[in-house]
Design a protein around this motif. Structure first.
Motif, PDB file in Angstrom:
ATOM      1  N   ALA A 158       0.832  -1.208   0.000  1.00 12.83           N
ATOM      2  CA  ALA A 158       0.000   0.000   0.000  1.00 12.83           C
ATOM      3  C   ALA A 158       0.866   1.257   0.000  1.00 12.83           C
ATOM      4  CB  ALA A 158      -0.940  -0.010   1.205  1.00 12.83           C
ATOM      5  N   LYS A 159       1.878   1.284   0.850  1.00  9.51           N
ATOM      6  CA  LYS A 159       2.760   2.450   0.932  1.00  9.51           C
ATOM      7  C   LYS A 159       3.513   2.641  -0.389  1.00  9.51           C
ATOM      8  CE  LYS A 159       6.644   4.396   3.517  1.00  9.51           C
ATOM      9  NZ  LYS A 159       7.632   4.156   4.576  1.00  9.51           N
ATOM     10  N   GLY A 160       4.025   1.546  -0.935  1.00  9.18           N
ATOM     11  CA  GLY A 160       4.757   1.638  -2.197  1.00  9.18           C
ATOM     12  C   GLY A 160       3.888   2.133  -3.338  1.00  9.18           C
ATOM     13  N   LEU A 161       2.660   1.623  -3.410  1.00  8.11           N
ATOM     14  CA  LEU A 161       1.740   2.078  -4.461  1.00  8.11           C
ATOM     15  C   LEU A 161       1.400   3.553  -4.295  1.00  8.11           C
ATOM     16  CD1 LEU A 161      -0.661  -0.984  -4.776  1.00  8.11           C
ATOM     17  CD2 LEU A 161       0.923  -0.132  -6.514  1.00  8.11           C
ATOM     18  N   LEU A 162       1.186   3.976  -3.062  1.00 11.94           N
ATOM     19  CA  LEU A 162       0.878   5.380  -2.797  1.00 11.94           C
ATOM     20  C   LEU A 162       2.045   6.270  -3.218  1.00 11.94           C
ATOM     21  CD1 LEU A 162      -1.025   7.520  -1.555  1.00 11.94           C
ATOM     22  CD2 LEU A 162       0.153   7.122   0.611  1.00 11.94           C
ATOM     23  N   LEU A 163       3.258   5.931  -2.796  1.00 11.11           N
ATOM     24  CA  LEU A 163       4.434   6.730  -3.145  1.00 11.11           C
ATOM     25  C   LEU A 163       4.682   6.731  -4.653  1.00 11.11           C
ATOM     26  CD1 LEU A 163       6.895   5.705  -0.279  1.00 11.11           C
ATOM     27  CD2 LEU A 163       5.761   7.919  -0.576  1.00 11.11           C
ATOM     28  N   LEU A 164       4.534   5.584  -5.269  1.00  7.43           N
ATOM     29  CA  LEU A 164       4.746   5.484  -6.708  1.00  7.43           C
ATOM     30  C   LEU A 164       3.704   6.296  -7.473  1.00  7.43           C
ATOM     31  CD1 LEU A 164       6.599   4.138  -8.800  1.00  7.43           C
ATOM     32  CD2 LEU A 164       5.007   2.226  -8.847  1.00  7.43           C
ATOM     33  N   THR A 165       2.453   6.207  -7.034  1.00  3.49           N
ATOM     34  CA  THR A 165       1.382   6.965  -7.679  1.00  3.49           C
ATOM     35  C   THR A 165       1.633   8.460  -7.555  1.00  3.49           C
ATOM     36  OG1 THR A 165      -0.188   5.197  -7.220  1.00  3.49           O
ATOM     37  CG2 THR A 165      -1.112   7.357  -7.718  1.00  3.49           C
ATOM     38  N   LYS A 166       2.030   8.915  -6.377  1.00  2.00           N
ATOM     39  CA  LYS A 166       2.334  10.334  -6.181  1.00  2.00           C
ATOM     40  C   LYS A 166       3.492  10.773  -7.068  1.00  2.00           C
ATOM     41  CE  LYS A 166       0.620  11.054  -1.498  1.00  2.00           C
ATOM     42  NZ  LYS A 166       1.002  11.370  -0.104  1.00  2.00           N
ATOM     43  N   LEU A 168       4.519   9.449  -9.899  1.00  2.00           N
ATOM     44  CA  LEU A 168       4.137   9.461 -11.304  1.00  2.00           C
ATOM     45  C   LEU A 168       3.152  10.589 -11.605  1.00  2.00           C
ATOM     46  CD1 LEU A 168       3.870   5.627 -11.917  1.00  2.00           C
ATOM     47  CD2 LEU A 168       5.749   7.156 -12.527  1.00  2.00           C
ATOM     48  N   ALA A 169       2.315  10.931 -10.631  1.00  2.00           N
ATOM     49  CA  ALA A 169       1.372  12.031 -10.823  1.00  2.00           C
ATOM     50  C   ALA A 169       2.098  13.367 -10.931  1.00  2.00           C
ATOM     51  CB  ALA A 169       0.360  12.069  -9.680  1.00  2.00           C
ATOM     52  N   SER A 170       3.292  13.454 -10.331  1.00  2.00           N
ATOM     53  CA  SER A 170       4.048  14.706 -10.401  1.00  2.00           C
ATOM     54  C   SER A 170       4.572  14.940 -11.810  1.00  2.00           C
ATOM     55  CB  SER A 170       5.208  14.686  -9.398  1.00  2.00           C
ATOM     56  OG  SER A 170       6.238  13.827  -9.847  1.00  2.00           O
ATOM     57  N   GLY A 171       4.546  13.924 -12.642  1.00  2.00           N
ATOM     58  CA  GLY A 171       4.927  14.076 -14.032  1.00  2.00           C
ATOM     59  C   GLY A 171       6.322  13.616 -14.373  1.00  2.00           C
ATOM     60  N   ASP A 172       7.217  13.565 -13.408  1.00  2.00           N
ATOM     61  CA  ASP A 172       8.570  13.150 -13.751  1.00  2.00           C
ATOM     62  C   ASP A 172       9.057  11.970 -12.919  1.00  2.00           C
ATOM     63  OD1 ASP A 172       8.979  14.257 -11.282  1.00  2.00           O
ATOM     64  OD2 ASP A 172      10.466  15.720 -11.939  1.00  2.00           O
ATOM     65  N   GLY A 173       8.257  11.525 -11.979  1.00  2.00           N
ATOM     66  CA  GLY A 173       8.636  10.383 -11.163  1.00  2.00           C
ATOM     67  C   GLY A 173       9.723  10.696 -10.157  1.00  2.00           C
ATOM     68  N   ARG A 174       9.988  11.964  -9.913  1.00  2.00           N
ATOM     69  CA  ARG A 174      11.097  12.338  -9.044  1.00  2.00           C
ATOM     70  C   ARG A 174      10.667  12.792  -7.654  1.00  2.00           C
ATOM     71  NH1 ARG A 174      15.356  12.513 -12.609  1.00  2.00           N
ATOM     72  NH2 ARG A 174      14.790  13.054 -14.705  1.00  2.00           N
ATOM     73  N   SER A 175       9.397  12.731  -7.326  1.00  2.00           N
ATOM     74  CA  SER A 175       8.962  13.265  -6.039  1.00  2.00           C
ATOM     75  C   SER A 175       9.275  12.352  -4.855  1.00  2.00           C
ATOM     76  CB  SER A 175       7.463  13.578  -6.073  1.00  2.00           C
ATOM     77  OG  SER A 175       6.740  12.383  -6.182  1.00  2.00           O
ATOM     78  N   ILE A 176       9.689  11.121  -5.108  1.00  2.00           N
ATOM     79  CA  ILE A 176      10.069  10.236  -4.010  1.00  2.00           C
ATOM     80  C   ILE A 176      11.476  10.643  -3.582  1.00  2.00           C
ATOM     81  CG2 ILE A 176      10.592   7.860  -3.336  1.00  2.00           C
ATOM     82  CD1 ILE A 176       8.597   6.950  -5.451  1.00  2.00           C
ATOM     83  N   GLU A 177      11.652  10.814  -2.297  1.00  2.00           N
ATOM     84  CA  GLU A 177      12.976  11.179  -1.822  1.00  2.00           C
ATOM     85  C   GLU A 177      13.955  10.070  -2.163  1.00  2.00           C
ATOM     86  OE1 GLU A 177      13.331  12.495   2.205  1.00  2.00           O
ATOM     87  OE2 GLU A 177      11.431  13.541   2.100  1.00  2.00           O
ATOM     88  N   LYS A 178      15.107  10.479  -2.660  1.00  2.00           N
ATOM     89  CA  LYS A 178      16.140   9.506  -3.019  1.00  2.00           C
ATOM     90  C   LYS A 178      16.663   8.816  -1.779  1.00  2.00           C
ATOM     91  CE  LYS A 178      19.058   7.808  -6.050  1.00  2.00           C
ATOM     92  NZ  LYS A 178      18.662   6.614  -6.670  1.00  2.00           N
ATOM     93  N   ARG A 179      16.898   7.510  -1.889  1.00  2.00           N
ATOM     94  CA  ARG A 179      17.477   6.778  -0.771  1.00  2.00           C
ATOM     95  C   ARG A 179      18.874   7.309  -0.520  1.00  2.00           C
ATOM     96  NH1 ARG A 179      16.164   2.389  -4.074  1.00  2.00           N
ATOM     97  NH2 ARG A 179      18.370   2.043  -4.350  1.00  2.00           N
ATOM     98  N   PRO A 180      19.284   7.329   0.711  1.00  2.00           N
ATOM     99  CA  PRO A 180      20.676   7.707   0.979  1.00  2.00           C
ATOM    100  C   PRO A 180      21.606   6.739   0.262  1.00  2.00           C
ATOM    101  CG  PRO A 180      19.420   7.597   3.024  1.00  2.00           C
ATOM    102  CD  PRO A 180      18.534   7.081   1.933  1.00  2.00           C
ATOM    103  N   SER A 181      22.752   7.246  -0.199  1.00  2.00           N
ATOM    104  CA  SER A 181      23.680   6.403  -0.950  1.00  2.00           C
ATOM    105  C   SER A 181      24.213   5.255  -0.107  1.00  2.00           C
ATOM    106  CB  SER A 181      24.836   7.243  -1.492  1.00  2.00           C
ATOM    107  OG  SER A 181      25.510   7.867  -0.415  1.00  2.00           O
ATOM    108  N   SER A 182      24.065   5.369   1.220  1.00  2.00           N
ATOM    109  CA  SER A 182      24.537   4.285   2.080  1.00  2.00           C
ATOM    110  C   SER A 182      23.605   3.072   2.024  1.00  2.00           C
ATOM    111  CB  SER A 182      24.654   4.775   3.528  1.00  2.00           C
ATOM    112  OG  SER A 182      23.384   5.177   3.992  1.00  2.00           O
ATOM    113  N   TRP A 183      22.378   3.258   1.504  1.00  2.00           N
ATOM    114  CA  TRP A 183      21.448   2.135   1.379  1.00  2.00           C
ATOM    115  C   TRP A 183      21.848   1.337   0.151  1.00  2.00           C
ATOM    116  CZ3 TRP A 183      15.757   4.070   2.210  1.00  2.00           C
ATOM    117  CH2 TRP A 183      15.653   4.597   3.495  1.00  2.00           C
ATOM    118  N   PRO A 184      22.209   0.097   0.321  1.00  2.00           N
ATOM    119  CA  PRO A 184      22.591  -0.684  -0.861  1.00  2.00           C
ATOM    120  C   PRO A 184      21.359  -1.071  -1.663  1.00  2.00           C
ATOM    121  CG  PRO A 184      22.666  -2.053   1.100  1.00  2.00           C
ATOM    122  CD  PRO A 184      22.341  -0.659   1.568  1.00  2.00           C
ATOM    123  N   ARG A 185      21.523  -1.152  -2.943  1.00  2.00           N
ATOM    124  CA  ARG A 185      20.443  -1.645  -3.801  1.00  2.00           C
ATOM    125  C   ARG A 185      20.673  -3.124  -3.986  1.00  2.00           C
ATOM    126  NH1 ARG A 185      18.576  -0.121  -9.868  1.00  2.00           N
ATOM    127  NH2 ARG A 185      16.790  -1.475  -9.808  1.00  2.00           N
TER     128      ARG A 185
END
Length: 193
Positions: A158-166, A168-185
């Motif tokens: 639910a949280k992921g869908l909400l954040l993703l929807t927000k 994408l609604a912003s138009g560029d997909g950049r409104s999610i705060e970037k993870r700190p670089s210390s967080w490994p992918r």
């Protein structure tokens, strides 16, 4: 005629005046008067169900295209089709069903935006959303794979869908705060346990 809806008035003034053209074209394609009339009526029903009917710049051409597509679909389903009917369809004028270069480029750009927004989700939300939406796993399967409770999986979903929807609604997909670089992918395991 005050009781007519807007679409009825539009249909009467922009579509019906060309009824003779529609019937002639359908007869040319099908070869049978009764089937041609059925084709025209089916095309009318499709036109009346178009949600953005006001945006149709050339309704006559739109109806003719629908008639052609319906005829083509009937021929595809028919067991036997006369050679004359196939020739009438003017196969070389049928639209190529493959997407054009613009559609491919546009879809790739949209996918890049979605993936960039997905990449910026918190790690657990990203994993859960990826497993659910891209790999089609059930919340129960995700819970087992990630060693989480089902309710935790549902909360992350639910949280992921909400954040993703927000994002994408912003138009560029950049409104999610970037993870700190210390967080490994971390890669998500897709094999079953």
């Amino acid at each position: 005629m005050a009781w007519l809806r807007d679409i009825d008035r539009w249909f009467a003034t922009r579509v019906l005046p060309y009824a003779g053209n529609y019937r002639a074209y359908a007869r040319k394609l099908i070869g049978d008067d009764a089937e041609a009339e059925d084709l025209v009526q089916e095309a009318y029903a499709k036109v009346l169900s178009v949600p953005d009917w006001r945006r149709l710049d050339a309704p006559e051409r739109f109806v003719l295209t629908i008639i052609r597509n319906l005829a083509f679909e009937r021929f595809r389903r028919a067991k036997v089709v006369g050679i004359r009917q196939i020739g009438v369809l003017e196969m070389d004028l049928l639209a190529d069903p493959a997407p054009d270069a613009y559609a491919v480029t546009s879809a790739r750009q949209e996918l890049d935006i979605v993936l960039a927004a997905l990449d910026r989700l918190p790690e657990q939300c990203r994993k859960v959303l990826t497993l659910r939406k891209m790999y089609g796993l059930s919340p129960g399967q995700i819970a087992v794979r990630l060693n989480l409770s089902i309710s935790t999986v549902e909360k992350h979903l639910a949280k992921g869908l909400l954040l993703l929807t927000k994002a994408l609604a912003s138009g560029d997909g950049r409104s999610i705060e970037k993870r700190p670089s210390s967080w490994p992918r971390r890669a998500i395991k897709t094999e079953t346990h």
